[in-house]
Design a protein around this motif. Structure first.
Motif, PDB file in Angstrom:
ATOM      1  N   GLN A  61       0.798  -1.333  -0.104  1.00  0.00           N
ATOM      2  CA  GLN A  61      -0.167   0.078   0.021  1.00  0.00           C
ATOM      3  C   GLN A  61       1.025   1.143   0.120  1.00  0.00           C
ATOM      4  O   GLN A  61       0.553   2.217  -0.590  1.00  0.00           O
ATOM      5  N   ARG A  62       2.060   1.282   0.595  1.00  0.00           N
ATOM      6  CA  ARG A  62       2.904   2.546   0.891  1.00  0.00           C
ATOM      7  C   ARG A  62       3.615   2.679  -0.474  1.00  0.00           C
ATOM      8  O   ARG A  62       3.433   3.761  -0.942  1.00  0.00           O
ATOM      9  N   GLN A  63       3.873   1.782  -1.136  1.00  0.00           N
ATOM     10  CA  GLN A  63       4.561   1.842  -2.337  1.00  0.00           C
ATOM     11  C   GLN A  63       3.609   2.284  -3.457  1.00  0.00           C
ATOM     12  O   GLN A  63       3.995   3.071  -4.382  1.00  0.00           O
ATOM     13  N   ILE A  64       2.313   1.655  -3.646  1.00  0.00           N
ATOM     14  CA  ILE A  64       1.417   2.050  -4.538  1.00  0.00           C
ATOM     15  C   ILE A  64       1.019   3.622  -4.105  1.00  0.00           C
ATOM     16  O   ILE A  64       0.709   4.234  -5.063  1.00  0.00           O
ATOM     17  N   SER A  65       0.995   3.892  -2.909  1.00  0.00           N
ATOM     18  CA  SER A  65       0.544   5.404  -2.748  1.00  0.00           C
ATOM     19  C   SER A  65       1.824   6.207  -3.054  1.00  0.00           C
ATOM     20  O   SER A  65       1.301   7.390  -3.769  1.00  0.00           O
ATOM     21  N   ASP A  66       2.864   5.774  -2.929  1.00  0.00           N
ATOM     22  CA  ASP A  66       3.931   6.834  -3.654  1.00  0.00           C
ATOM     23  C   ASP A  66       3.884   6.795  -4.998  1.00  0.00           C
ATOM     24  O   ASP A  66       4.350   7.953  -5.671  1.00  0.00           O
ATOM     25  N   VAL A  70       3.369  10.234  -7.534  1.00  0.00           N
ATOM     26  CA  VAL A  70       4.368  10.744  -8.422  1.00  0.00           C
ATOM     27  C   VAL A  70       3.585  10.880  -9.793  1.00  0.00           C
ATOM     28  O   VAL A  70       3.770  11.823 -10.470  1.00  0.00           O
ATOM     29  N   LEU A  71       2.682   9.855 -10.074  1.00  0.00           N
ATOM     30  CA  LEU A  71       1.800  10.073 -11.361  1.00  0.00           C
ATOM     31  C   LEU A  71       0.907  11.244 -11.340  1.00  0.00           C
ATOM     32  O   LEU A  71       0.785  12.120 -12.229  1.00  0.00           O
ATOM     33  N   GLN A  72       0.396  11.559 -10.091  1.00  0.00           N
ATOM     34  CA  GLN A  72      -0.255  12.907  -9.853  1.00  0.00           C
ATOM     35  C   GLN A  72       0.305  13.881 -10.334  1.00  0.00           C
ATOM     36  O   GLN A  72      -0.220  14.918 -10.779  1.00  0.00           O
ATOM     37  N   ASN A  73       1.675  14.105  -9.612  1.00  0.00           N
ATOM     38  CA  ASN A  73       2.372  15.425  -9.987  1.00  0.00           C
ATOM     39  C   ASN A  73       2.907  15.401 -11.434  1.00  0.00           C
ATOM     40  O   ASN A  73       2.645  16.617 -12.055  1.00  0.00           O
ATOM     41  N   LEU A  74       2.977  14.422 -12.133  1.00  0.00           N
ATOM     42  CA  LEU A  74       3.374  14.295 -13.537  1.00  0.00           C
ATOM     43  C   LEU A  74       2.039  14.964 -14.192  1.00  0.00           C
ATOM     44  O   LEU A  74       2.192  15.754 -15.332  1.00  0.00           O
ATOM     45  N   LEU A  75       0.738  14.272 -13.896  1.00  0.00           N
ATOM     46  CA  LEU A  75      -0.399  14.691 -14.533  1.00  0.00           C
ATOM     47  C   LEU A  75      -0.478  16.154 -14.349  1.00  0.00           C
ATOM     48  O   LEU A  75      -1.102  17.079 -15.469  1.00  0.00           O
ATOM     49  N   ASN A  76      -0.255  16.667 -13.027  1.00  0.00           N
ATOM     50  CA  ASN A  76      -0.614  18.233 -12.861  1.00  0.00           C
ATOM     51  C   ASN A  76       0.549  19.084 -13.797  1.00  0.00           C
ATOM     52  O   ASN A  76       0.104  20.194 -14.458  1.00  0.00           O
ATOM     53  N   GLU A  77       1.641  18.424 -13.969  1.00  0.00           N
ATOM     54  CA  GLU A  77       2.648  19.372 -14.713  1.00  0.00           C
ATOM     55  C   GLU A  77       2.428  19.124 -16.197  1.00  0.00           C
ATOM     56  O   GLU A  77       2.370  20.358 -16.899  1.00  0.00           O
ATOM     57  N   VAL A  78       1.809  18.142 -16.729  1.00  0.00           N
ATOM     58  CA  VAL A  78       1.258  17.997 -18.346  1.00  0.00           C
ATOM     59  C   VAL A  78      -0.027  19.213 -18.118  1.00  0.00           C
ATOM     60  O   VAL A  78      -0.224  19.771 -19.385  1.00  0.00           O
ATOM     61  N   THR A  79      -1.014  19.127 -17.278  1.00  0.00           N
ATOM     62  CA  THR A  79      -2.037  19.804 -17.556  1.00  0.00           C
ATOM     63  C   THR A  79      -1.591  21.325 -17.577  1.00  0.00           C
ATOM     64  O   THR A  79      -2.367  22.018 -18.263  1.00  0.00           O
ATOM     65  N   ASN A 102      11.723   6.862 -16.985  1.00  0.00           N
ATOM     66  CA  ASN A 102      12.288   6.237 -15.948  1.00  0.00           C
ATOM     67  C   ASN A 102      11.531   5.861 -14.667  1.00  0.00           C
ATOM     68  O   ASN A 102      11.740   5.219 -13.810  1.00  0.00           O
ATOM     69  N   LEU A 103      10.215   6.061 -14.897  1.00  0.00           N
ATOM     70  CA  LEU A 103       9.337   5.787 -13.869  1.00  0.00           C
ATOM     71  C   LEU A 103       9.111   4.237 -13.854  1.00  0.00           C
ATOM     72  O   LEU A 103       8.697   3.656 -14.746  1.00  0.00           O
ATOM     73  N   LYS A 104       9.316   3.584 -12.771  1.00  0.00           N
ATOM     74  CA  LYS A 104       9.034   2.252 -12.594  1.00  0.00           C
ATOM     75  C   LYS A 104       7.782   1.820 -11.712  1.00  0.00           C
ATOM     76  O   LYS A 104       7.419   2.334 -10.782  1.00  0.00           O
ATOM     77  N   ALA A 105       7.119   0.708 -11.975  1.00  0.00           N
ATOM     78  CA  ALA A 105       6.097   0.221 -11.373  1.00  0.00           C
ATOM     79  C   ALA A 105       6.405  -0.216  -9.943  1.00  0.00           C
ATOM     80  O   ALA A 105       7.595  -0.595  -9.800  1.00  0.00           O
ATOM     81  N   PRO A 106       5.801   0.026  -8.928  1.00  0.00           N
ATOM     82  CA  PRO A 106       6.049  -0.297  -7.560  1.00  0.00           C
ATOM     83  C   PRO A 106       6.254  -1.842  -7.413  1.00  0.00           C
ATOM     84  O   PRO A 106       5.600  -2.766  -8.076  1.00  0.00           O
ATOM     85  N   ALA A 107       7.277  -1.998  -6.791  1.00  0.00           N
ATOM     86  CA  ALA A 107       7.689  -3.681  -6.516  1.00  0.00           C
ATOM     87  C   ALA A 107       6.610  -4.227  -5.360  1.00  0.00           C
ATOM     88  O   ALA A 107       6.951  -4.198  -4.274  1.00  0.00           O
ATOM     89  N   VAL A 108       5.636  -4.852  -6.009  1.00  0.00           N
ATOM     90  CA  VAL A 108       4.628  -5.585  -5.126  1.00  0.00           C
ATOM     91  C   VAL A 108       5.008  -6.968  -4.400  1.00  0.00           C
ATOM     92  O   VAL A 108       5.790  -7.534  -5.203  1.00  0.00           O
ATOM     93  N   CYS A 109       5.083  -6.653  -3.103  1.00  0.00           N
ATOM     94  CA  CYS A 109       5.768  -8.153  -2.417  1.00  0.00           C
ATOM     95  C   CYS A 109       4.561  -9.075  -2.443  1.00  0.00           C
ATOM     96  O   CYS A 109       3.307  -8.812  -2.150  1.00  0.00           O
TER      97      CYS A 109
END
Length: 299
Positions: A61-66, A70-79, A102-109
């Protein structure tokens, strides 16, 4: 006198039933204790696994939230770029592009629950079966096939060539290379532990006391012999250099069971109705290379 004998017989039968009832009650109490202990061990193990799984889920959950942050920030910059002029768009778009590349998907355990939990065989475990019902068997040379050599302590047997001066014994098994134990059983439960070394084939089990020595009847359940045939060595289904085989006879239940004691696993069970004394039975195949069958006493 006849009436007194009848009364005495009835009294003895009732006494036997009472003793049997107490034995069954004692056994069920032991089973209950065994099951409670097994339950506690399994619950403790499950609790450890549950805590481990919860930790991994929290980390996921922590990794997915992080990652979402990051994705939300990128979306805001593009907007924001959509409302800027051409020059402003060109000066900042490269950084956004590189971040996306360079964005990598979270390493889900992941967590996989163990499947090693099982109740003890026969509900009271191998150890109790061996210690409670173990028999100290001795091989009977009088019943040994001429090609079998019995050790001095009468605990081991090996296949060898027939001696030239051999004198036929009316009690020996003359057709199959087999030998019986001195002990026989016509009631109760009994366990014996057999160790096998060498390469080749062998057979273990029980046979009726009246099973003939001349080989005119095949060693099958229908003919009064309950045995399993095993191969030891490089091609062994037991997959070990030294075989540890357990045989458990429950006369009243009509079962002869075989166990691989190395892996504590059940191999096979014969179920039948026994009507006469049964003798532990051991056989070594003539093609075997120095296969030795030994009776083991567990301390």
């Amino acid at each position: 006198m006849r009436r007194e004998a009848t009364i005495l017989k009835s009294f003895n039968e009732k006494r036997k039933m009472e003793i049997r009832r107490k034995e069954l009650h004692s056994e069920f109490e032991e089973i209950k204790v065994s099951l409670v202990k097994e339950h506690d061990v399994i619950c403790d193990s499950l609790l450890v696994e549950e805590n481990d799984a919860e930790e991994k889920l929290t980390e996921n959950q922590r990794q997915i939230s992080d990652h979402l942050f990051v994705l939300q920030n990128l979306l805001n910059e593009v907007t924001e770029k959509c409302f800027q002029g051409d020059l402003d768009v060109l000066t900042g778009i490269e950084n956004i592009y590189n971040t996306c590349e360079n964005l990598k998907a979270p390493a889900v355990c992941s967590h996989e629950f163990k499947k090693s939990f099982r109740l003890p065989p026969h509900y009271f475990g191998f150890q109790r079966m061996m210690s409670t019902f173990q028999e100290d068997l001795t091989l009977d040379p009088e019943t040994a096939h001429p090609s079998l050599t019995i050790s001095r302590d009468r605990k081991s047997v090996i296949f060898s060539r027939m001696h030239p001066g051999f004198i036929d014994n009316p009690h020996s098994l003359s057709f199959y290379p087999a030998v019986r134990s001195c002990e026989g059983f016509d009631a109760g439960r009994h366990f014996w532990h057999v160790e096998v070394r060498g390469t080749g084939a062998l057979s273990l089990g029980v046979c009726e006391e009246s099973f003939p020595r001349d080989g005119l009847r095949s060693p099958t359940p229908r003919m009064g012999c309950w045995e399993i045939r095993q191969f030891c060595g490089s091609c062994s289904t037991w997959n070990t250099e030294v075989q540890q085989i357990g045989v458990f006879l429950d006369y009243e239940l009509g079962q002869v069971s075989f166990y691989n004691l190395k892996t504590r696993s059940h191999v096979y069970t014969f179920t039948d109705k026994f009507t006469e004394k049964l003798m532990p039975y051991f056989s070594v195949d003539p093609s075997s290379q120095a296969v030795t069958i030994s009776i083991v006493i567990d301390q």
